[in-house]
Enzyme design. Structure first.
Site, short mmCIF file in Angstrom:
data_model
loop_
_atom_site.label_atom_id
_atom_site.label_comp_id
_atom_site.label_asym_id
_atom_site.label_seq_id
_atom_site.Cartn_x
_atom_site.Cartn_y
_atom_site.Cartn_z
N THR A 141 0.86 -1.18 0.00
CA THR A 141 0.00 0.00 0.00
C THR A 141 0.89 1.23 0.00
OG1 THR A 141 -1.75 -1.15 1.19
CG2 THR A 141 -1.80 1.25 1.23
N CYS B 189 -12.55 -11.37 10.23
CA CYS B 189 -11.22 -10.76 10.20
C CYS B 189 -10.13 -11.83 10.29
CB CYS B 189 -11.07 -9.77 11.36
SG CYS B 189 -9.45 -8.97 11.40
N ASP C 67 37.16 42.46 -1.07
CA ASP C 67 38.60 42.23 -1.00
C ASP C 67 39.36 43.16 -1.93
OD1 ASP C 67 40.96 40.20 -2.40
OD2 ASP C 67 40.98 40.50 -0.23
N LEU D 31 -3.44 -9.80 10.89
CA LEU D 31 -2.54 -9.44 11.97
C LEU D 31 -1.62 -8.34 11.46
CD1 LEU D 31 -1.53 -13.00 13.24
CD2 LEU D 31 -3.22 -11.45 14.26
N CYS E 155 -5.67 -6.22 16.41
CA CYS E 155 -6.80 -5.43 15.95
C CYS E 155 -6.35 -3.99 15.78
CB CYS E 155 -7.97 -5.50 16.93
SG CYS E 155 -9.39 -4.47 16.47
#
Length: 586
Positions: free
Chosen positions: A126, A287, A554, A290, A301
């Site tokens: 994803t 579901c 300079d 994990l 969850c």
């Protein structure tokens, strides 16, 4: 036709599908909870970092990133992935943060691909797609099979408000590359917010007409710091009703096993669309997921704050059997379902960016509705976090060259693509009239004696140094080339062009009475630098201008050293890069 909960939550239907999964692939008892749900899907967060700053994903006060030593190493990720696959996991999805910012992601996917011998069937990712379009072919070649892209709006302006970054075109390019690739599945995740992007739902549905694309509308969900409000949520049933008004022939499409989205299709359309209804119609009963966080915690969850550290066990040197026992205890503690939408823990649970699961159920929690205050535009002072240690990814400004430990760090530009970049800087050195006249008048003819006065001796000393403006011009060009040697954290760039110009000017300054004017003399230096690179050339332009003016100092110090001042050094123009073009007003 408006679907109801009973359509999707038929208990017998769910049980039949669970049995179908169980019979296809054996799952270890350690991955089976007390409600007989067998977990064969593992989401692995590779990093807590992200190259976007979406305020739906992180609290307004920022998040505290884990120190590098607390994150899982590549070897630890692969050891755990191997253990899960040998225990029955058949699907792994890589998440973040933004997974593509993890160094070595190509090698990680390649090693995961070798786990097909042990039963792994799917390697998904994803991504926000920001830096993906050029890298995707190699990731696919190494084993990536599924891709979910997160894109909540088709409006570039809204995209920038939501993400606090530009990049809408880059995400669309990544989608185009994905749709023409051999990926098995390409999905587009859209979190719907009332009053912000719910009016674009039909436009997203039209994207499925000619492409084998699955668009998934996700209900806005509560996480720590995202100021969730039920009034901002649009239930999936309401979205379906709107779509049916335009497409009355819409039909239910077959879902993948344990898919969180309930899919629909329009006859004649190549793709499909679906709804992830975590709030209005949760799918806890089926579901099988994990989650492994980037710092090595297992979460059973998304909405449960309980975490168990596998990282600590790994570093204690325990065996795979002991790791499985730890995993089993965590899985056994999984509840039958998460709390209702008003009761979800948004105090002790992590912000979404630190969990891992960008663009998934509970994934990118997108921007608040336009009718609510935008954190990006708010003028209210933000409260500072109580923990003043590591603080990163705040929505407030931060130093880009300081890492999360407060140490100096060169910005990582490895994920950026080379583009044409240009920057212009200007500055002035104010000089006395004697120095101005020396620069703008001709040299005396050779052989013509000058009175031997201290003033004439100083003038002669200046003249021996050569043409002031020519020497300063060369110095400015050389200074631009030396920028990475002078500024410690600047990237070395191959510069394609350097223009430096110095000009003597007389400025008319008004006295306090606003009537009389007096001249003020100066030398203006303008430097323009161009390159084809991954980062901008503002520093090169500023260095060129500064060195050019210092060279003027300079060369003139013999006659004007006590009276000169350098100032007004600034970038007046830049073009190219993600932050876009810039022109300073006169």
């Amino acid at each position: 036709m408006i679907y109801a909960s009973s359509t999707f939550r038929n208990a017998n239907f769910l049980q039949a599908r669970i049995k179908e999964i169980d019979s296809a692939t054996p799952v270890s008892p350690h991955l089976t909870d007390t409600f007989h749900r067998r977990h064969n899907y593992l989401r692995i967060s590779l990093t807590e970092r992200c190259n976007l700053r979406c305020f739906y994903c992180m609290p307004s006060e920022g998040v505290e990133l884990s120190p590098d030593g607390k994150l899982l190493t590549n070897n630890e990720i692969l050891r755990l992935a191997t253990l899960f696959v040998k225990s029955g996991v058949t699907k792994i999805r890589l998440t973040g943060g933004e997974p593509t910012v993890r160094k070595g992601i190509t090698d990680i996917i390649s090693h995961l691909n070798s786990l097909r011998l042990h039963g792994l069937k799917s390697i998904g990712m994803t991504s926000n797609g920001l830096a993906l379009h050029r890298r995707l072919p190699q990731l696919i070649e190494n084993g990536l099979t599924h891709l979910n892209l997160s894109l909540d709006t088709l409006d570039p302006f809204k995209f920038e408000l939501i993400t606090r970054r530009r990049g809408h075109d880059a995400v669309l390019r990544a989608l185009e590359v994905a749709l023409t690739s051999p990926l098995q599945s390409v999905k587009l995740n859209v979190v719907v917010i009332k009053g912000l992007n719910d009016s674009e739902v039909l436009d997203f549905v039209e994207m499925t007409k000619n492409e084998s694309l699955s668009v998934r509308f996700i209900e806005f969900m509560p996480f720590t710091g995202n100021k969730w409000d039920k009034k901002k949520m649009v239930e999936s049933s309401e979205l379906l009703r709107r779509i049916q008004e335009r497409h009355p022939n819409v039909q239910r499409a077959p879902d993948e096993l344990n898919d969180t989205a309930k899919s629909w299709t329009i006859p004649g359309y190549k793709g499909n669309f679906g709804f992830i209804s975590s709030m209005s119609d949760h799918f806890c009963g089926s579901c099988n997921r994990l989650r492994l966080t980037a710092d090595g915690q297992i979460k059973v969850c998304l909405f449960d704050a309980t975490e168990v550290s596998l990282r600590d066990k790994l570093r204690m040197g325990v065996s795979d059997e002991d790791l499985l026992e730890t995993i089993g205890r965590a899985v056994t503690g999984k509840k039958e379902k998460h709390a209702g939408m008003e009761d979800i823990d948004v105090v002790t649970n992590r912000p979404m960016i630190l969990i891992g699961g960008h663009g998934t159920p509970g994934g990118p929690i997108r921007a608040p509705s336009a009718q609510f205050s935008w954190p990006l535009l708010s003028s209210t002072p933000r409260q500072q976090p109580q923990n003043l240690g590591v603080r990163a990814y705040s929505s407030s400004n931060r130093l880009t060259h300081i890492d999360e430990h407060g140490h100096a760090s060169m910005v990582d530009v490895s994920d950026k693509q080379p583009t044409k970049r240009t920057a212009t800087a200007t500055g002035r050195i104010f000089i006395p009239e004697i120095a101005y006249n020396l620069i703008t008048t001709s040299y005396p003819l050779e052989g013509v004696d000058q009175p031997s006065t201290p003033g004439n001796k100083a003038l002669e000393k200046v003249r021996r140094k050569g043409d002031v403006l020519t020497v300063a011009q060369l110095a400015a060009i050389m200074g631009a080339k030396q920028t990475p040697n002078l500024i410690p954290l600047c990237h070395p760039l191959t510069l394609s062009k350097i223009d430096a110009h110095l000009k003597a000017e007389t400025l008319e300054l008004k006295h306090s009475n606003n009537k009389d004017t007096r001249p003020r003399y100066c030398i203006t230096c303008t430097a323009t630098v161009s390159c084809e690179g991954k980062t901008g050339v503002e520093m090169e332009a500023l260095t060129a201008t500064s060195v050019g003016l210092l060279t003027v100092w300079d060369m003139l110090k013999a006659v004007a050293g006590k009276e000169m001042t350098i100032g007004e050094i600034m970038v007046t123009h830049k073009s190219g890069g993600r932050s876009g073009d810039f022109d300073r007003p006169n």
